[in-house]
Design a protein around this motif. Structure first.
Motif, short mmCIF file in Angstrom:
data_model
loop_
_atom_site.label_atom_id
_atom_site.label_comp_id
_atom_site.label_asym_id
_atom_site.label_seq_id
_atom_site.Cartn_x
_atom_site.Cartn_y
_atom_site.Cartn_z
N PHE A 104 1.56 -3.45 0.31
CA PHE A 104 1.58 -4.87 1.11
C PHE A 104 3.11 -5.32 1.06
O PHE A 104 3.06 -6.28 1.97
CB PHE A 104 0.73 -5.78 0.36
CG PHE A 104 -0.72 -5.26 0.09
CD1 PHE A 104 -1.65 -4.88 0.86
CD2 PHE A 104 -0.98 -5.00 -1.35
CE1 PHE A 104 -2.76 -4.47 0.65
CE2 PHE A 104 -2.29 -4.52 -1.66
CZ PHE A 104 -3.24 -4.30 -0.58
N GLU A 108 4.13 -9.78 -1.10
CA GLU A 108 2.89 -9.80 -1.29
C GLU A 108 2.49 -9.62 -2.85
O GLU A 108 1.76 -10.49 -3.43
CB GLU A 108 1.91 -9.20 -0.47
CG GLU A 108 1.84 -9.64 1.01
CD GLU A 108 0.95 -11.12 1.14
OE1 GLU A 108 -0.34 -10.85 0.85
OE2 GLU A 108 1.64 -11.99 1.40
N SER A 445 -2.76 -11.27 1.79
CA SER A 445 -3.55 -10.06 1.62
C SER A 445 -5.11 -10.57 0.93
O SER A 445 -6.04 -9.78 0.91
CB SER A 445 -3.04 -9.04 0.24
OG SER A 445 -1.77 -8.74 0.76
#
Length: 465
Positions: A104, A108, A445
């Motif tokens: 990610f 993140e 996310s």
């Protein structure tokens, strides 16, 4: 549940009773009003009274006590996974940092790390601020390794995280870790089989009493709690004006209306939202815990005041020892063992029973971890229980508004790690519902919409209850 057969995927009416649920809390069968308020249009209806639902209600009403908030619970208060987990509150997913950064991006990964660590700190602050009587203890938690291979992987994650800190000023950790190598790990833990360990501050608690306190604070601010009232369907209704209902929730006691609905239903969410169920993104599973006590006195053993997670056998095991002065002093709470099941207990939403093979494994594992000589020949078997957790391919929960369904929100899919994610996720959700914007610190996310798109990563979580 109103009698009859329980529909597939919904909570079973008579779950196993967890170690933490004895004695039953005064709120267990609480109904704020004797009748379900079917003629009221609520600002919010929250489905689920676990840590997610309780935290959302508490945070909403703390910000605005004038809000009308109804909570529906299918069984007794806090009777889901929140009231039957292993009693830990620890930021243990530092182990995934490199995987998250790869899948990610570092931003993140850092946002998740901060959320997890801040969540643990927030829980501790909540307990202190409200003087919560939930056996809350500051402890040292330890991730321990049996194999050189597993230990090398852990050290690689720590080294990678150190390199990120060097590249990115201000990317320090809130919770510091200490590394124990070889013999010093064995000595520190008093356990014979480990080749390395990482320790850091954490907490143990009675999670059932923690969540019930959140509910009590919500009730003091105007929450209407209706236990033993399963939500059977959630459907949109045509709003006739700005203040009218946009949603209706059917129960076996009638239907209620709300401007907004929050699904804090974790593993049972698929049963209420067919569209999400069809994605296959959220997968329920049964997790299991046992309480066992040695007849040998281990009150001076180094594991006193620690929680331990043996990390590299693929079992998801963890344990803690009940501290001196607490009810059940000396009891070992040991969870994990899902790998024993051929199905890994996936797809199960029935916590009214336990898997006998997993029970046997858990009871045998405790003496083996301590060493037979240390443990002694006999154990006192106290209680087995199960709980329904749920998993996502990328290990992150689903938090926010359902895409294309204005006024329908959710925070669920905690991957067996709710005590380190749910309280902070509730904070993010309340901010979204109140302002229409995500907090800057919220990991993108976590967004619910990703369930309908191909996930960026499939990390195959194997976390235990």
């Amino acid at each position: 549940m109103g009698g009859g057969e329980v529909p597939k995927g919904f909570p079973q009416p008579n779950p196993t009773i967890s170690y933490w649920q004895l004695p039953e809390h005064a709120l267990a069968h609480h109904r704020t009003t004797p009748s379900l308020p079917t003629s009221t249009t609520f600002d919010y209806v929250i489905i689920g009274s676990g840590v997610s639902g309780a935290a959302v209600a508490y945070k909403l009403l703390s910000q605005d006590p004038s809000l009308s908030v109804l909570m529906l619970e299918a069984r007794t208060a806090a009777s889901g996974a929140s009231g039957r987990n292993g009693g830990h509150c620890r930021a243990g997913w530092w182990l995934h940092f490199k995987k998250y950064a790869t899948a990610f991006g570092e931003d993140e990964a850092l946002k998740f790390e901060q959320l997890e660590e801040q969540n643990v700190l927030d829980i501790a602050n909540f307990v202190k601020e409200h003087d919560v009587n939930c056996d809350f203890q500051d402890v040292e938690t330890v991730d321990a390794y049996y194999t050189e291979e597993g230990w090398a992987e852990a050290l690689d994650v720590l080294q990678y995280r150190k390199e990120v800190s060097k590249r990115r000023p201000g990317a320090g950790r809130l919770i510091k870790r200490k590394v124990w190598h070889g013999h010093e790990a064995k000595e520190h833990l008093g356990l014979p089989h480990f080749v390395g360990a990482v320790s850091y501050p954490a907490h143990t608690q009675n999670p059932y009493l923690l969540v019930c306190k959140m509910l009590e604070l919500g009730l003091a601010r105007g929450l209407n709690l209706q236990t033993d009232t399963p939500a059977l369907a959630v459907k949109p209704v045509a709003a006739t004006n700005e203040g009218s209902a946009g949603w209706e929730v059917d129960t076996d006691r009638g239907s209620v209306q709300a401007k907004r609905v929050v699904l804090a239903t974790n593993a049972y969410t698929n049963a209420l939202h067919r569209g999400l169920a069809e994605t296959g993104f959220l997968k329920p599973s049964r997790s299991q815990v046992t309480a066992i006590r040695p007849r040998t006195d281990l009150s001076e053993h180094p594991t006193q005041g620690k929680t331990v997670a043996p990390n590299d056998r693929g079992s998801g095991d963890y344990f803690l020892t009940r501290a001196p002065g607490l009810t059940g002093e000396g009891d070992i709470i040991y969870g994990g063992g899902r790998f024993i099941s051929k199905t890994r207990e996936m797809g199960i939403t029935d916590d009214s029973t336990v898997n006998g093979d997993i029970s046997t494994y858990l009871k045998r594992s405790v003496p083996e971890v301590f060493g037979r000589k240390t443990w002694g020949r006999e154990s006192v078997e106290i209680r087995d229980w199960s709980g329904i957790t749920c998993y996502t391919p990328d290990t992150f929960p689903l938090v926010g508004e359902f895409p294309g369904e204005k006024g329908l929100f959710g925070t669920f899919g905690m991957n067996g790690h709710g005590m380190a994610m749910a309280f902070r996720s509730a904070e993010a959700l309340v901010t979204m519902m109140r302002t229409g914007k995500e907090p800057d610190w919220f990991p993108k996310s976590f967004r619910i919409g990703r369930a309908w798109s191909k996930p960026k990563a499939d990390l195959h979580p194997e976390q235990a209850l």
